[in-house]
Design a protein around this motif. Structure first.
Motif, PDB file in Angstrom:
ATOM      1  N   ARG A 173     -43.115  17.287  12.590  1.00 57.52           N
ATOM      2  CA  ARG A 173     -43.041  18.579  13.373  1.00 57.52           C
ATOM      3  C   ARG A 173     -42.246  18.633  14.485  1.00 57.52           C
ATOM      4  N   PRO A 174     -41.089  18.612  14.430  1.00 56.59           N
ATOM      5  CA  PRO A 174     -40.186  18.397  15.420  1.00 56.59           C
ATOM      6  C   PRO A 174     -40.125  19.698  16.431  1.00 56.59           C
ATOM      7  N   ILE A 325     -28.865   9.641  23.241  1.00 53.49           N
ATOM      8  CA  ILE A 325     -29.889   8.729  23.546  1.00 53.49           C
ATOM      9  C   ILE A 325     -30.066   8.657  25.182  1.00 53.49           C
ATOM     10  N   MET A 326     -28.973   8.288  25.621  1.00 50.96           N
ATOM     11  CA  MET A 326     -29.098   8.270  27.367  1.00 50.96           C
ATOM     12  C   MET A 326     -27.579   8.107  27.974  1.00 50.96           C
ATOM     13  N   ASP A 348     -27.078  13.687  14.437  1.00 52.48           N
ATOM     14  CA  ASP A 348     -27.817  13.388  13.155  1.00 52.48           C
ATOM     15  C   ASP A 348     -28.836  12.462  13.286  1.00 52.48           C
ATOM     16  N   PRO A 349     -30.141  12.753  12.837  1.00 55.23           N
ATOM     17  CA  PRO A 349     -31.431  12.000  13.198  1.00 55.23           C
ATOM     18  C   PRO A 349     -31.462  10.669  12.721  1.00 55.23           C
ATOM     19  N   ILE A 350     -30.791  10.357  11.674  1.00 57.29           N
ATOM     20  CA  ILE A 350     -30.753   8.869  11.085  1.00 57.29           C
ATOM     21  C   ILE A 350     -30.034   8.092  11.903  1.00 57.29           C
ATOM     22  N   PHE A 369     -34.006  13.805  19.196  1.00 56.76           N
ATOM     23  CA  PHE A 369     -32.978  13.900  18.232  1.00 56.76           C
ATOM     24  C   PHE A 369     -33.152  13.164  16.777  1.00 56.76           C
ATOM     25  N   GLU A 370     -33.967  12.112  16.954  1.00 58.90           N
ATOM     26  CA  GLU A 370     -34.194  11.262  15.695  1.00 58.90           C
ATOM     27  C   GLU A 370     -35.289  12.007  15.030  1.00 58.90           C
TER      28      GLU A 370
END
Length: 805
Positions: A173-174, A325-326, A348-350, A369-370
């Motif tokens: 549930r993002p 990410i950062m 891309d989440p992966i 994002f992941e």
């Protein structure tokens, strides 16, 4: 995911109470982990007025205050109390905050009680901000404006009555990682109306001096879309109080207006953003896979080295950000920042998850994002953040620059209302089902439902059923008994072997054995000790070198368990296991065994000398008990044709003709040595499936047959050769009159040098007790003597024995 009630109401128009909202969240699958409600902690503190403050008669630094309070709230009755106060600003006419007796003061951890201070009564307390834990100020009590409403709760007057809600989000549930997504679920449940989100694009007044480009290798999988714009002339000071309050409420530290705005959109819309200081960016920005070996000082103060293939954002000088990410420390914004580049991208989440795990970075951006953010909101999110920056920091926005395109996530699944009702078990009208999906953002085209772009978890018709069911609330599901397949009393469903397996397990437990559950896989060396280890029993993909073959017997696992226990100081054990053993790799080449193992002594140490080593007769007694519980005949044949892992002279097999029922005896010393078991050890194995089934099947036990006539017991002592087995003698005596003789048992054995001195070399004495049970009439002395004579005759014929004189 944390948010406040007022934040939620920015998106949800509702009159629902806090308790109703909390219940609905958990019921919708957004489990509430914690609620921090200021009303529960500070609700008792009310605004008061000091009528008079005079010097304490017995203390220089204390004042005695007459305080006007309103315990029922504004407009209610007033009440005057006396409070001794040590604050330097306590004075006549002061409007402050009063805590009545019985109130818990969070800043001090004290529960107020009536008291006497230097001989003057004091009831309640005039409070400072530190005592209410709203700041560190404790130089004096709270001094409010004269027009503050007397009797009002202080948290309501100061705007502190904003509960913080912490919900647990499942990985699928993002969309609920943004406050708007939570509000959408509550609106679908019927707790209010989702407010429309109006985003007006900001027209750019100049071309962006910073260009963006995505490496072609990443456009399909990695970074389908990267957009941004320059905003020049901003003033990066502290963010406004309302924004700081929201971030503090969810545990974030306000940093600066620009950074706080990006954090706000991360939690408000589940749209992570990033801002670069344009003065520190050289040339354009490139999104590309790392070659390997590049390093970046990140915003957390740590330096990270990239492996080949990791996505990075670089300028002409090198990496500036870990994509998705950062950000980097060197291109971050400070108070001196004037021009910024605001970035909004879809990752891309992966790829993000792989990089984050490899670098061991946990950030709010990576977390979202992941799991998958809304790709369609990439550009609207950029516009909304631009507008807020212009409103709070000023400046002038450039035109939007972008590379790539919004990924096409369109898909459709059939909605079958009848199928939904059948699966859920509730009567949900078709119109309600369609209204639910519409409220959740689905587009309905006939009987096809198109999931919204922010719901990557909806991947089939089953997900449509789940959405309808959770919004309708499964708590409304009424339990109903399933209809029976057939009328009447149900037939037994357990097979005879399953019934016997249960009986064997219960019997062994009742005998004092502890059940073990060992692996069906053992190593080849242990399997070879018990007749296994063949190629047909070898596993193609063993999980370890100690689990390469299917077990040919249950004893290896029990002996290994005994060895582990002995290594830990437990020397006396009674273990059993009921499970399959394997003779080959084909279907049907397995059998069900019930195996027991006795190691050490039969009893603990005591002053009566009852402790003795377990022997073969203990195993025989237990195996006979198990066979009796499983319905085996009482009379069986015993031979010594045992496999090689049993002691050749201290073991035996119980058979019914060619049918092997059980094996018992001492385990061979070589086997014990190979498995590191300190012996001796006795064991038994019962072949559960080999026990014949009763010829007549009845649902009840047979009637108990008891004779009303007196039984007669006679004892006989026979002198036999020392090689004669007691069982041979017992069977011979039993055969003298099978109808009349109920039981024969050995009760004494006389062997050794003393026996040979009395009876001759190579002789021993066996004494048996014979119980005669008449059924038709009482036995006469002549009949008893006749049976006794036949017993002596049968024993003499079978063993060559004579009555001992």
């Amino acid at each position: 995911m944390k948010f406040t009630l007022s934040w939620l109401k920015d998106h949800l128009e509702t009159e629902a109470s806090l308790d109703d909202i909390l219940y609905a969240l958990t019921d919708l699958g957004l489990e509430v982990e914690e609620v921090v409600d200021p009303a529960a902690r500070l609700g008792a503190f009310r605004i008061c007025r000091v009528i008079e403050a005079v010097q304490h008669p017995n203390a220089d630094r204390l004042r005695v205050c007459r305080v006007e309070t309103f315990p029922e709230g504004p407009g209610g009755r007033s009440e005057e109390v006396q409070v001794v106060c040590g604050a330097p600003n306590a004075r006549t006419g002061l409007v402050g905050v009063f805590a009545p007796t019985g109130t818990h003061v969070p800043g001090t951890g004290v529960d107020l009680a009536p008291g006497v201070i230097r001989g003057v009564e004091s009831n309640g307390m005039l409070c400072s901000e530190r005592e209410l834990e709203i700041s560190d100020d404790h130089n004096g009590i709270i001094d409010l404006p004269a027009d503050a409403p007397l009797g009002a709760r202080f948290i309501d007057y100061r705007g502190l009555n904003d509960p913080m809600i912490y919900i647990k989000i499942t990985p699928n549930r993002p969309d609920a990682l943004g406050v708007r997504g939570v509000a959408r679920d509550l609106a679908a449940r019927g707790l209010g109306r989702l407010k429309p989100l109006m985003i007006e694009p900001v027209a750019g007044s100049f071309p962006s001096p910073v260009s963006v480009a995505i490496d072609p290798a990443l456009k399909e999988k990695g970074c389908p879309l990267f957009a941004g714009r320059v905003i020049r002339g901003v003033k990066n000071g502290p963010s406004p109080a309302w924004l700081q309050a929201r971030l503090k409420a969810i545990g974030l530290r306000p940093i600066s207006a620009l950074v706080d705005i990006t954090n706000f959109f991360t939690f408000d819309q589940n749209r992570p953003l990033h801002v670069f200081d344009v003065a520190k960016v050289k040339g354009g920005l490139r999104i590309h896979p790392a070659k390997g070996g590049e390093e970046l000082l990140a915003l957390d103060g740590k330096t990270y080295r990239f492996a080949p293939g990791m996505m990075v954002i670089s300028d002409d000088h090198g990496p500036e950000s870990i994509a998705g990410i950062m950000g980097g420390e060197l291109s971050g914004c400070t108070e001196e920042t004037v021009d910024v580049f605001l970035e909004s991208a879809y990752w891309d989440p992966i790829t993000i998850a792989t990089t984050g795990r490899a670098l061991k970075i946990n950030s709010d951006a990576r977390y979202r994002f992941e799991r998958g953010v809304d790709p369609a909101f990439t550009l609207p999110g950029l516009e909304a953040a631009t507008r807020m920056i212009l409103d709070l920091c000023g400046g002038d926005a450039s035109e939007v620059v972008m590379d790539g395109a919004v990924p096409d996530t369109r898909r459709a699944y059939r909605l079958d209302p009848a199928r939904v009702q059948s699966l859920v078990g509730m009567d949900i009208p078709a119109d309600d089902q369609r209204a639910t999906l519409t409220a959740l953002g689905f587009a309905l085209e006939g009987d096809m439902a198109v999931p919204p772009s922010w719901r990557p978890d909806v991947l089939g018709e089953a997900d449509l059923v789940e959405e309808v069911a959770r919004v309708a609330s499964l708590t409304k599901l009424v339990g109903k008994p399933m209809a029976r397949m057939q009328a009447g009393v149900p037939q037994p469903i357990l097979t005879p072997v399953q019934v016997r397996e249960k009986a064997a397990r219960r019997t062994l437990a009742a005998l004092g054995y502890n059940e073990c559950v060992t692996y069906s896989f053992i190593d080849q060396a242990a399997a070879a000790l018990f007749g296994g280890g063949q190629e047909a029993l070898r596993l193609e993909n063993p999980i370890s070198s100690e689990m390469t073959h299917m077990r040919p017997d249950l004893l290896p696992g029990l002996l290994q368990a005994a060895a582990r226990n002995q290594a830990r100081g437990f020397m006396d054990m009674a273990l059993f296991e009921v499970g399959p053993v394997f003779t080959g790799g084909e279907p049907g080449e397995q059998a069900l065994h019930a195996t027991g193992l006795l190691v050490g002594a039969t009893a603990p140490r005591d002053p009566f000398g009852s402790r003795r080593p377990a022997d073969v007769f203990d195993a025989k007694a237990d195996v006979e008990a198990v066979l009796a519980a499983l319905g085996a005949p009482a009379k069986v044949q015993i031979d010594r044709k045992v496999p090689g892992w049993w002691h050749p002279g201290r073991s035996g097999q119980m058979r019914l003709g060619p049918n092997l029922l059980a094996t018992y005896g001492e385990v061979h010393p070589k086997v014990l040595q190979a498995l590191d078991v300190k012996g001796p050890a006795v064991a038994f194995s019962v072949m559960v499936a080999n026990i014949p089934l009763p010829k007549v099947k009845t649902p009840t036990r047979p009637a108990l047959a008891i004779s009303a006539l007196q039984a007669v017991e006679r004892d006989f002592a026979f002198v036999v050769d020392d090689h004669v087995e007691a069982l041979t003698l017992v069977n011979a005596a039993q055969g003298a009159d099978k109808a009349l003789i109920e039981r024969v048992s050995v009760f004494d054995q006389f062997t050794g040098p003393k026996a040979e001195a009395q009876m001759g070399a190579g002789k021993k004495s066996l004494a048996i007790s014979v119980r005669l049970q008449p059924k038709a009439k009482t036995l006469t002395d002549e009949e008893i003597e006749a049976v006794s004579a036949r017993i002596v005759e049968k024993v003499a014929k079978a063993t060559g024995g004579t009555l001992r004189s």
